[in-house]
Write an enzyme that holds these catalytic residues in place. Structure first.
Site, short mmCIF file in Angstrom:
data_model
loop_
_atom_site.label_atom_id
_atom_site.label_comp_id
_atom_site.label_asym_id
_atom_site.label_seq_id
_atom_site.Cartn_x
_atom_site.Cartn_y
_atom_site.Cartn_z
CE LYS A 14 -2.19 -1.26 3.81
NZ LYS A 14 -1.71 -2.62 4.11
NE ARG A 89 -4.43 -1.64 9.18
CZ ARG A 89 -3.43 -1.06 8.53
NH1 ARG A 89 -3.48 0.21 8.21
NH2 ARG A 89 -2.35 -1.76 8.21
NE ARG A 128 7.77 -2.86 6.13
CZ ARG A 128 6.48 -2.54 6.06
NH1 ARG A 128 6.05 -1.78 5.08
NH2 ARG A 128 5.63 -2.99 6.96
NE ARG A 134 6.42 -0.64 10.04
CZ ARG A 134 5.38 -0.63 9.21
NH1 ARG A 134 5.47 0.00 8.06
NH2 ARG A 134 4.28 -1.26 9.53
NE ARG A 146 2.03 -5.39 10.93
CZ ARG A 146 3.11 -5.14 10.20
NH1 ARG A 146 4.27 -5.67 10.54
NH2 ARG A 146 3.03 -4.35 9.16
#
Ligand code: B4P
Length: 192
Positions: A14, A89, A128, A134, A146
């Protein structure tokens, strides 16, 4: 004015695709994830609250998220349109967004959904994690949480837009450019 909801599971691309869409169409980008991360970095009260959910792969409560998003739209005041990246969401967020946009005499044009299967999501997020710093990417159990939250709490948002005939699913596997070309196909029809 075009208002696009960019939808998809964590790691679907996204954020990546939003950047390309903005470069092409000049949309105002509203990423709830980015706004929360900026607040965490600046150690605001909102950031402290958001961090306590995000680090565990949970959604930040609707009330807080909706209020923040509306304030950002008011601040941005775009005439071209918005990309809502990572919002809504939950169904409550979707209802709130429709009601809020109606007060501005506008509405969601389309939901563009990036479709990517779970093994690929896990691979991308783990990759990532090597550079993002993160905490929600670093731990496989948080990544799984998640994905589970997406399946249980976020997937119903798809049906919400399907019943409004606004849902368009796009294959999110392939090069970034290939996915982008698939995404802009329905938008180019709207521009005519
Ligand atoms: P987000 O910031 O929205 O993050 P995301 O879903 O992980 O990322 P995205 O799909 O944008 O992936 P990206 O392009 O980076 O949310 C983080 C957290 O914030 C949530 O878990 C929640 O706690 C909180 N939150 C946010 N919004 C909320 C809301 N509305 N309500 C409540 N809580 C909220 O891509 C991922 C990776 O894939 C990148 O490394 C990228 O390089 C790679 N990639 C992209 N496209 C690729 C391709 N075509 N092929 C291969 N790799 C690709």
């Amino acid at each position: 004015m075009l208002n696009i909801v960019l939808f998809g599971p964590p790691g679907a691309g996204k954020g990546t695709q939003s950047e390309l869409l903005i470069a092409k169409y000049n949309f105002k980008h509203l990423s709830t994830g980015d706004i929360f991360r900026a607040n965490i970095k600046n150690e605001t009260e909102l950031g402290k609250l958001a961090k306590s959910y995000m680090d565990h792969g949970k959604l930040v409560p609707d009330e807080v998220t909706i209020q923040m998003l509306e304030a950002e739209v008011n601040k941005a005041n775009s005439t071209v349109g918005y990309i809502f990246d990572g919002f809504p969401r939950t169904k409550a967020q979707a209802h709130a967004l429709d009601a809020f946009l109606a007060t501005k005499n506008t509405s969601i044009t389309l939901m563009l959904a990036l479709e990517v299967q779970e093994p690929e999501l896990r691979t991308r997020l783990a990759e990532r994690a090597k550079t993002s710093g993160r905490p929600d990417d670093a731990e496989p159990s948080v990544i799984q949480k998640r994905i589970d939250v997406y399946n249980n709490e976020t997937m119903p948002v798809k049906a919400y837009y399907q019943t409004q005939n606004k849902y368009i699913g796009v294959d999110g596997i392939g090069t970034v450019d290939a996915v982008f070309n698939r995404l802009i196909e329905p938008l180019s029809k709207l521009e005519v």
